[in-house]
Design a protein around this motif. Structure first.
Motif, short mmCIF file in Angstrom:
data_model
loop_
_atom_site.label_atom_id
_atom_site.label_comp_id
_atom_site.label_asym_id
_atom_site.label_seq_id
_atom_site.Cartn_x
_atom_site.Cartn_y
_atom_site.Cartn_z
N TYR A 74 0.86 -1.18 0.00
CA TYR A 74 0.00 0.00 0.00
C TYR A 74 0.90 1.23 0.00
CZ TYR A 74 -2.85 -3.72 2.04
OH TYR A 74 -3.47 -4.92 2.30
N VAL A 75 0.69 2.13 -0.96
CA VAL A 75 1.54 3.31 -1.10
C VAL A 75 0.68 4.56 -1.21
CG1 VAL A 75 3.29 4.47 -2.54
CG2 VAL A 75 3.33 1.98 -2.29
N GLY A 76 0.97 5.55 -0.37
CA GLY A 76 0.25 6.82 -0.46
C GLY A 76 0.65 7.59 -1.70
N LYS A 77 1.97 7.70 -1.93
CA LYS A 77 2.46 8.41 -3.11
C LYS A 77 3.80 7.83 -3.54
CE LYS A 77 3.53 12.98 -5.04
NZ LYS A 77 2.59 12.85 -6.16
N ASN A 78 3.91 7.51 -4.84
CA ASN A 78 5.20 7.17 -5.43
C ASN A 78 5.87 8.48 -5.82
OD1 ASN A 78 5.41 4.13 -5.70
ND2 ASN A 78 3.39 4.49 -6.58
N LEU A 79 7.06 8.71 -5.30
CA LEU A 79 7.74 9.98 -5.50
C LEU A 79 9.11 9.75 -6.11
CD1 LEU A 79 7.58 13.05 -4.96
CD2 LEU A 79 8.60 12.59 -2.71
N PRO A 80 9.25 9.94 -7.42
CA PRO A 80 10.57 9.77 -8.04
C PRO A 80 11.56 10.78 -7.44
CG PRO A 80 8.84 9.92 -9.71
CD PRO A 80 8.22 10.32 -8.40
N THR A 81 12.72 10.30 -7.02
CA THR A 81 13.71 11.17 -6.40
C THR A 81 15.10 10.82 -6.91
OG1 THR A 81 14.13 9.66 -4.54
CG2 THR A 81 12.37 11.29 -4.25
N SER A 82 16.00 11.74 -6.68
CA SER A 82 17.42 11.48 -6.85
C SER A 82 17.97 11.03 -5.50
CB SER A 82 18.12 12.77 -7.30
OG SER A 82 19.49 12.73 -6.97
N LYS A 83 19.03 10.24 -5.52
CA LYS A 83 19.66 9.86 -4.26
C LYS A 83 20.25 11.06 -3.54
CE LYS A 83 20.73 5.00 -4.93
NZ LYS A 83 21.75 3.94 -4.84
N ARG A 84 20.44 12.15 -4.27
CA ARG A 84 20.99 13.36 -3.67
C ARG A 84 19.91 14.22 -3.02
NH1 ARG A 84 23.37 12.74 -8.51
NH2 ARG A 84 22.07 14.34 -9.47
N GLU A 85 18.66 13.77 -3.09
CA GLU A 85 17.56 14.52 -2.49
C GLU A 85 17.13 13.90 -1.16
OE1 GLU A 85 14.99 16.42 -6.08
OE2 GLU A 85 15.05 14.22 -6.03
N THR A 86 16.49 14.70 -0.36
CA THR A 86 15.99 14.28 0.95
C THR A 86 14.47 14.40 0.97
OG1 THR A 86 17.99 15.04 2.04
CG2 THR A 86 16.07 14.74 3.42
N VAL A 87 13.81 13.34 1.42
CA VAL A 87 12.37 13.39 1.61
C VAL A 87 12.12 13.56 3.11
CG1 VAL A 87 10.20 12.09 1.47
CG2 VAL A 87 11.90 11.92 -0.38
N LYS A 88 11.33 14.54 3.45
CA LYS A 88 11.03 14.82 4.86
C LYS A 88 9.52 14.71 5.06
CE LYS A 88 11.51 18.39 8.34
NZ LYS A 88 11.87 19.79 8.59
N ASP B 280 5.48 17.16 14.51
CA ASP B 280 6.12 18.35 13.94
C ASP B 280 5.21 19.58 13.86
OD1 ASP B 280 8.53 16.71 13.00
OD2 ASP B 280 6.89 15.74 11.92
N ASP B 281 3.99 19.49 14.39
CA ASP B 281 3.02 20.61 14.37
C ASP B 281 2.55 20.98 12.97
OD1 ASP B 281 3.13 20.92 17.17
OD2 ASP B 281 4.97 22.09 16.99
N ARG B 282 2.74 20.07 12.00
CA ARG B 282 2.30 20.35 10.63
C ARG B 282 2.28 19.04 9.86
NH1 ARG B 282 6.18 22.84 5.98
NH2 ARG B 282 4.72 22.68 4.25
N ASP B 283 1.33 18.90 8.94
CA ASP B 283 1.29 17.75 8.04
C ASP B 283 1.82 18.16 6.68
OD1 ASP B 283 0.24 15.96 9.83
OD2 ASP B 283 -1.73 15.80 8.89
N ALA B 284 2.89 17.52 6.23
CA ALA B 284 3.44 17.81 4.90
C ALA B 284 4.49 16.77 4.55
CB ALA B 284 4.06 19.21 4.84
N VAL B 285 4.75 16.63 3.26
CA VAL B 285 5.90 15.89 2.76
C VAL B 285 6.67 16.85 1.89
CG1 VAL B 285 6.73 13.95 1.39
CG2 VAL B 285 4.71 13.66 2.85
N THR C 200 17.84 16.50 7.87
CA THR C 200 18.96 15.58 7.72
C THR C 200 18.91 14.45 8.74
OG1 THR C 200 20.31 16.97 9.18
CG2 THR C 200 20.50 17.35 6.82
N ARG C 201 17.85 14.38 9.55
CA ARG C 201 17.72 13.28 10.50
C ARG C 201 17.66 11.95 9.78
NH1 ARG C 201 12.58 15.59 13.50
NH2 ARG C 201 12.02 15.54 11.32
N SER C 202 18.01 10.91 10.51
CA SER C 202 18.05 9.57 9.89
C SER C 202 16.71 8.87 9.92
CB SER C 202 19.09 8.70 10.59
OG SER C 202 18.74 8.52 11.95
N ASP C 203 15.71 9.39 10.63
CA ASP C 203 14.44 8.69 10.76
C ASP C 203 13.54 8.99 9.56
OD1 ASP C 203 14.22 11.30 11.59
OD2 ASP C 203 12.60 10.90 13.00
N GLY C 204 13.72 8.19 8.50
CA GLY C 204 12.85 8.35 7.34
C GLY C 204 13.53 9.05 6.19
N ARG C 205 14.69 9.60 6.42
CA ARG C 205 15.33 10.35 5.34
C ARG C 205 16.52 9.62 4.76
NH1 ARG C 205 11.14 11.24 7.12
NH2 ARG C 205 11.78 11.32 9.25
#
Length: 197
Positions: free
Chosen positions: A151-165, A172-177, A189-194
């Motif tokens: 089950y996937v909410g969103k497939n997000l093509p990325t570069s390995k040089r990019e960070t998904v937060k 975090d007091d806000r909903d966003a990706v 730059t945290r390691s939890d999910g990035r």
């Protein structure tokens, strides 16, 4: 001083995340024939928040409580010796346990697949589910192991040089990706999910 998250662009906002979780909840119910024997286990940290939200959605639709818990995979990771020590999270199992149930692992970002592999190892020490499935809010590609989300909410093509937060109100007091350059400073730059998940 550069503010945290500078250079990051939003790819999902609160309403998008809510819609994605609603869709995932309906897909879980369809695939598991009503979800009567489903247990949700959120992978620390934000996967736990997402599991809690999914459990509420499933209960809203089906009218019955869906058990959920949390899974800390820190001690099962294959990169422990390569990274600085990290704080241990909590593994909390619902009273129903996982034996002979359909366990849906829930995480925020699927990247390399190594976090999911660690979660499978951790789960193996907790019981014997009938089946294990995976739900993620974002699949960013770049798999290093043969792991696929059910089950996937969103497939997000990325570069390995990019960070998904992933930002969630409870954490975090806000909903966003957001998507931005790696090592741009601040909490992205945290390691939890990035990092190499």
């Amino acid at each position: 001083m550069t503010p945290p998250g500078a250079g990051h662009k939003s790819v999902l906002e609160g309403p998008d995340i809510r819609r994605a979780l609603t869709r995932i909840a309906h897909e879980i119910l369809e695939r598991t024939k009503g979800g009567g024997d489903v247990v949700l286990l959120g992978i620390q940290t934000r996967g736990v928040t997402l599991a809690r939200r999914l459990a509420a959605k499933l209960e809203e639709v089906e009218g019955r409580r869906v058990p959920w818990g949390s899974l800390d995979v820190t001690m099962y990771r294959d990169d422990l010796r390569l990274k600085p020590a990290r704080a241990l999270g909590r593994t909390e199992m619902p009273p129903e346990g996982v034996d002979d149930r359909i366990v849906v692992l829930v995480d925020d970002v699927l990247f390399s697949g190594r976090t999911v592999r660690a979660a499978l190892d951790a789960l193996n020490d907790l019981g014997r589910p009938r089946a294990v499935q995976l739900a993620v809010l974002v699949d960013r590609g770049h798999r290093e192991l043969p792991i696929r989300a059910d089950y996937v909410g969103k497939n997000l093509p990325t570069s390995k040089r990019e960070t998904v937060k992933v930002l969630l109100t409870e954490n975090d007091d806000r909903d966003a990706v957001t998507l931005g350059p790696a090592h741009s400073g601040g909490p992205s730059t945290r390691s939890d999910g990035r990092g190499r998940r």
